[in-house]
Design a protein around this motif. Structure first.
Motif, PDB file in Angstrom:
ATOM      1  N   ILE A 157      71.835  17.877  20.042  1.00 21.49           N
ATOM      2  CA  ILE A 157      71.214  19.282  20.177  1.00 21.49           C
ATOM      3  C   ILE A 157      72.199  20.180  20.774  1.00 21.49           C
ATOM      4  CG2 ILE A 157      68.994  18.262  20.280  1.00 21.49           C
ATOM      5  CD1 ILE A 157      68.683  18.863  22.918  1.00 21.49           C
ATOM      6  N   ILE A 196      61.676  19.150  23.345  1.00 17.52           N
ATOM      7  CA  ILE A 196      61.246  19.534  24.609  1.00 17.52           C
ATOM      8  C   ILE A 196      61.651  18.408  25.663  1.00 17.52           C
ATOM      9  CG2 ILE A 196      58.897  19.519  25.731  1.00 17.52           C
ATOM     10  CD1 ILE A 196      57.650  20.579  23.431  1.00 17.52           C
ATOM     11  N   GLY A 197      62.234  19.036  27.177  1.00 20.95           N
ATOM     12  CA  GLY A 197      62.734  17.894  27.974  1.00 20.95           C
ATOM     13  C   GLY A 197      62.043  18.217  29.087  1.00 20.95           C
ATOM     14  N   MET A 221      68.314  25.807  12.952  1.00 23.15           N
ATOM     15  CA  MET A 221      67.905  25.608  14.358  1.00 23.15           C
ATOM     16  C   MET A 221      68.421  26.571  15.026  1.00 23.15           C
ATOM     17  SD  MET A 221      69.793  24.915  17.398  1.00 23.15           S
ATOM     18  CE  MET A 221      69.688  23.829  18.908  1.00 23.15           C
ATOM     19  N   MET A 280      67.794  28.959  19.048  1.00 22.73           N
ATOM     20  CA  MET A 280      67.295  29.283  20.466  1.00 22.73           C
ATOM     21  C   MET A 280      67.081  30.554  20.557  1.00 22.73           C
ATOM     22  SD  MET A 280      69.887  26.784  22.435  1.00 22.73           S
ATOM     23  CE  MET A 280      69.194  26.617  24.032  1.00 22.73           C
TER      24      MET A 280
HETATM   25  C1  LIG Z   1      68.043  21.277  27.135  1.00 23.00           C
HETATM   26  C2  LIG Z   1      67.607  21.702  25.665  1.00 23.00           C
HETATM   27  C3  LIG Z   1      66.243  21.660  25.401  1.00 23.00           C
HETATM   28  C4  LIG Z   1      65.073  21.285  26.114  1.00 23.00           C
HETATM   29  O1  LIG Z   1      65.113  22.292  27.115  1.00 23.00           O
HETATM   30  P1  LIG Z   1      63.701  22.228  28.208  1.00 23.00           P
HETATM   31  O2  LIG Z   1      63.200  23.765  28.638  1.00 23.00           O
HETATM   32  O3  LIG Z   1      63.866  21.403  29.082  1.00 23.00           O
HETATM   33  O4  LIG Z   1      62.691  21.658  27.026  1.00 23.00           O
HETATM   34  C5  LIG Z   1      66.039  22.225  24.145  1.00 23.00           C
HETATM   35  N1  LIG Z   1      67.150  22.335  23.058  1.00 23.00           N
HETATM   36  C6  LIG Z   1      68.349  22.362  23.640  1.00 23.00           C
HETATM   37  C7  LIG Z   1      69.388  22.878  22.566  1.00 23.00           C
HETATM   38  C8  LIG Z   1      68.818  22.211  24.885  1.00 23.00           C
HETATM   39  O5  LIG Z   1      70.172  22.078  25.272  1.00 23.00           O
END
Ligand SMILES: *Cc1c(COP(=O)(O)O)cnc(C)c1O
Length: 220
Positions: free
Chosen positions: A66, A211-212, A150, A152
């Motif tokens: 990712i 989701i992390g 994809m 962000m």
């Molecule tokens: C770390 C990361 C996430 C997850 O982030 P969280 O805020 O921990 O859910 C999702 N997408 C990418 C590209 C990331 O680097």
């Protein structure tokens, strides 16, 4: 704890939304806890860590890359990676194609778009991607399959802004689908939404969330 969090997150996901459990920086035992609770798709953002975890953990895990991927590192993940989310240049796509060919496989990828305000986030802009998709060189890449997009969103409290950015990505997806992938039914993935914004992303059409921290706890 992890199993509980995982099931809580899953209960918030409508049918048809795929969960990528982002396990970056987390130890193998955390991944195994999620695995034993049924999770099979995990996301990592560093090549070395991804390779180490792939080698140590069950082979039916689908590993998603990712993070930003350097061209020179593609070869390490080419044998096993299931989906590369962060493709942001033709050069990288060419390298993935070359390495996939060597492995006698096809590698699924997503085109990453720069939708956020922040300078630091990687990704194509609309015209760059369009130019690439129109090019002769692109059509010659036979060992990659572009599965979708994809992106962000900006890291902000402003939900309207986040919503706006996700909406933009969804629009790009629809435009590219109708112009370039009309006959490729596997162009179907919109990967957007993380712990802080996945509910908004789903409202705006996401069908893959990454989701992390909500599952594994915050990272140092
Ligand atoms: C770390 C990361 C996430 C997850 O982030 P969280 O805020 O921990 O859910 C999702 N997408 C990418 C590209 C990331 O680097």
């Amino acid at each position: 704890m992890i199993a509980e969090k995982l099931s809580e997150v899953k209960s918030n996901l409508p049918q048809g939304v795929t969960l990528v459990a982002v396990s970056k920086t987390k130890p193998n035992e955390d991944i195994l806890a999620a695995y034993e609770a049924g999770q099979r798709i995990f996301g990592e953002n560093r090549v070395q860590e991804l390779v180490d975890k792939y080698e140590a953990l069950p082979k039916d895990i689908e590993w998603h890359m990712i993070g930003h991927l350097q061209t020179k590192k593609v070869k390490y993940i080419a044998p096993f990676v299931s989906l590369i989310h962060g493709v942001d240049s033709f050069k990288l796509l060419e390298e993935i194609n070359k390495r996939a060919k060597k492995e006698e496989r096809t590698i699924d990828v997503l085109l990453q778009f720069h939708i956020a305000q922040e300078q630091s986030k990687y990704g194509f802009d609309f015209d760059e991607a369009k130019t690439m998709l129109e090019s002769q060189e692109f059509t010659q890449l036979e060992n990659i399959n572009v599965r979708g997009v994809m992106g962000m969103a900006t890291f902000t409290e402003n939900e309207e802004k986040i919503q706006d950015e996700f909406r933009t990505l969804n629009n790009y997806f629809e435009i590219f689908r109708s112009h370039f992938f009309k006959f490729n039914k596997s162009f179907e993935i919109i990967s957007m939404g993380m712990s802080g914004d996945y509910k908004i992303a789903i409202e705006e059409g996401s069908n893959m969330v990454r989701i992390g921290s909500t599952i594994f706890g915050s990272r140092n």
